[in-house]
Design an enzyme around this catalytic site. Structure first.
Site, PDB file in Angstrom:
ATOM      1  N   TYR A 127      -1.907  -0.184  10.336  1.00 23.13           N
ATOM      2  CA  TYR A 127      -2.070  -0.615   8.947  1.00 23.13           C
ATOM      3  C   TYR A 127      -0.793  -0.327   8.154  1.00 23.13           C
ATOM      4  O   TYR A 127      -0.307  -1.171   7.391  1.00 23.13           O
ATOM      5  CB  TYR A 127      -3.260   0.104   8.320  1.00 23.13           C
ATOM      6  CG  TYR A 127      -3.513  -0.259   6.875  1.00 23.13           C
ATOM      7  CD1 TYR A 127      -4.109  -1.470   6.536  1.00 23.13           C
ATOM      8  CD2 TYR A 127      -3.160   0.613   5.842  1.00 23.13           C
ATOM      9  CE1 TYR A 127      -4.340  -1.806   5.213  1.00 23.13           C
ATOM     10  CE2 TYR A 127      -3.393   0.289   4.520  1.00 23.13           C
ATOM     11  CZ  TYR A 127      -3.984  -0.927   4.202  1.00 23.13           C
ATOM     12  OH  TYR A 127      -4.218  -1.259   2.901  1.00 23.13           O
ATOM     13  N   SER A 141       0.855  -1.193   0.000  1.00 22.27           N
ATOM     14  CA  SER A 141       0.000   0.000   0.000  1.00 22.27           C
ATOM     15  C   SER A 141       0.882   1.232   0.000  1.00 22.27           C
ATOM     16  O   SER A 141       2.042   1.190   0.432  1.00 22.27           O
ATOM     17  CB  SER A 141      -0.907   0.012   1.235  1.00 22.27           C
ATOM     18  OG  SER A 141      -1.563   1.259   1.389  1.00 22.27           O
TER      19      SER A 141
END
Length: 593
Positions: free
Chosen positions: A476, A463
């Protein structure tokens, strides 16, 4: 210190005469079984098949021979005696002598494959040739027509194809000269020098290379193959069709032959299988076990002596030139979003898909969509956070479908909010799915790829959060940063095995992960309200998963290491690398607010 000699099979020697030329033959196995005829190329002899013939002889009657001009066979002096017509006559003469009543199955390499293409293009082929495995050798008529077609419609891609093949084939122009190549090849024809040359150009283990004592003489005599055939076939191609079943093994790292030159083969081969692998020209030396397995699987299909092997079934899916056609792909989290769109993109390219998801119904839906696109697809239930289950899944896929060529570790979940507010359960679940799941998938399938020995590709979905610190996405970001650095490290580890590893780093992409992301530290009502705002923002951003899938496919085709996707991801990647203090200032903003 001298090299250890390669152990020779216990050949039964014989001779066959073709048009007055004596050909030395070598046999193994029970002559009552179907016959497999092995045909070598330049500058080899029957020694090329030293590692392959004994395994084939466990099930078949195996015959190899030294082609005219090589080894212990006669060496006519006239260049015209090495035309493809004469060589095809030799093949038929050997086939009729060693298997007078039944058609033979031919496995050929390099110029052996070139002359077999001439043989299977004759009207009598169906009566004498039951099947043909072609390795590192084109049909010269097909090649001549390919060049004409590419030049006739000179698009940039066509011109690149012709230029690439011209550069790879430059040595064939040198071989047309009268004196210079003879001098060079006499130097290269020293067995030790030749083995080191093969090691340098494609990593061939010297201990695998078995050459005849006549190597230097074979190299020079074999120049007649180039002089008798190359110019005539390229200037006046006569492409003909064949109905003989053909397995075309295309080596993507072949130093002499570019994969694009085989793209017109389906026009002329009515029963075609094709297997592309990231291997080099001398496959019988570099990966004899892999090639033997392909041959045995293909022969089992042609002789109806067993269930079709998955790899051969995938090869039969090849009906037209497509990038990645016939590859086996495993995708986790394939039920929706990026996973589903990646599956559809690869289905359109002719891949066979193994689709895993925690929601089996959604994986089934993706599989049905892939089948509509014309590809085989199989849905499986999988929780990537369950390591034992993932290990068992990988073993099951290997047993049922074979070793995958491509693995996309896509399954992932989100977690927003402050680090201090997150529960232990949330942290454990996040890391188990996002990081441990990627590690498990990469390790289990990576081990299979290494053991198979012919490369592959692993894609791990990270990501932009991996390099964009944020007070609201700390956990995250940590999980995805782990995926990114793990992928870069794994890429270095697997490079020697020709296995690529790509880390894909999407930015703001409109997928359902946002609507299901927990936000630590909020009650249910506030959490849902904030999720809804984020979801609407991502929808307005309008970057859809199919665009990420396109980047994933490109990363596979071009073996890219790190791929930031979306403008904000590309900008964030460069800021973090060159001005990290800006990233730290931006990290203080509450992006979930």
């Amino acid at each position: 210190m001298s090299e250890k000699a390669v152990q020779q099979p216990d050949w039964r020697r014989g001779t066959v005469t073709s048009n007055g030329i004596r050909l030395a033959t070598y046999e193994l196995g029970d002559s009552s079984k179907p016959t497999v005829l092995l045909v070598h190329g330049w500058p080899d002899t029957h020694h090329l098949w030293t590692h392959i013939a004994p395994r084939l002889a466990e099930r078949y009657h195996v015959v190899a021979y030294d082609c005219r001009g090589f080894g212990e066979s006669d060496r006519p002096r006239q260049v015209a005696a090495y035309s493809l017509d004469e060589l095809a006559d030799d093949l038929y003469a050997v086939a009729e002598s060693v298997s007078p009543d039944d058609a033979v199955h031919v496995v050929a390499h390099d110029w052996g494959s070139v002359q077999t293409w001439e043989a299977v293009s004759r009207p009598r082929a169906n009566a004498r040739i039951a099947s043909f495995v072609s390795v590192s050798g084109p049909n010269l008529d097909h090649l001549g027509q390919f060049v004409r077609d590419q030049v006739a419609s000179p698009t940039p891609r066509h011109l690149r194809n012709v230029l690439a093949q011209s550069m790879s084939s430059a040595y064939t122009g040198l071989f047309q000269l009268p004196v210079l190549p003879n001098v060079l090849l006499r130097a290269l024809g020293n067995p030790t020098v030749w083995k080191q040359f093969l090691r340098a150009v494609e990593g061939t283990p010297p201990e695998n290379v078995d050459v005849a004592d006549s190597l230097r003489r074979d190299m020079v005599t074999g120049l007649a193959l180039y002089r008798a055939n190359i110019r005539a076939k390229l200037l006046r191609p006569d492409p003909r069709t064949t109905t003989v079943p053909v397995l075309q093994v295309v080596n993507e790292r072949d130093i002499a032959l570019r994969p694009a030159i085989y793209d017109n083969t389906p026009t002329y081969a009515a029963k075609l299988w094709r297997r592309d692998t990231p291997t080099g020209h001398w496959l019988p030396y570099t990966h004899p076990e892999y090639l033997t397995g392909l041959v045995l699987d293909f022969l089992a299909l042609q002789t109806n002596s067993g269930d079709p092997a998955p790899a051969i079934e995938r090869a039969r899916l090849f009906t037209e030139p497509k990038p990645l056609a016939g590859k086996l792909v495993v995708i986790t989290g394939a039920g929706s979003g990026i996973g589903r769109e990646t599956a559809l993109a690869l289905a359109e390219r002719g891949c066979e898909l193994v689709l895993a998801d925690l929601d089996l119904a959604s994986a089934d839906e993706t599989a049905r969509a892939c089948k509509v696109a014309g590809s085989a697809a199989h849905a499986y239930l999988l929780d990537v956070s369950d390591t034992a289950d993932f290990v068992a899944f990988a073993a099951r896929i290997r047993d049922l479908h074979g070793v995958p060529d491509i693995v996309v570790n896509n399954a992932g979940i989100g977690l927003a909010g402050g680090v201090l507010a997150a529960t232990d359960e949330q942290v454990d679940r996040l890391l188990d799915v996002n990081l441990r799941g990627v590690v498990t998938g990469s390790r289990e399938f990576g081990r299979q790829m290494v053991e198979r020995g012919v490369g592959g590709h692993i894609v791990n979905i990270a990501s932009a959060a991996a390099f964009t610190p944020s007070r609201s996405l700390g956990l995250y970001s940590a999980s995805k940063a782990g995926v990114l650095l793990f992928s870069e490290s794994l890429r270095a580890e697997l490079a020697e095995h020709r296995i690529g590893v790509s880390a894909i780093c999407p930015g703001l992409v409109d997928t359902n992960i946002v609507s299901s992301t927990p936000i630590a530290g909020l009650d249910a009502e506030a959490e849902q309200a904030r999720r809804d705002r984020l979801d609407r923002f991502y929808q307005r951003r309008g970057f859809t998963p199919d665009r990420v899938a396109g980047e994933i496919v490109a990363a596979i085709e071009h073996n890219r290491a790190v791929v930031p996707v979306t403008v904000e991801a590309k900008v964030g990647y460069r800021i973090y690398r060159f001005a990290p203090w800006l990233s730290r200032i931006g990290a203080r903003q509450n992006v979930t607010g």
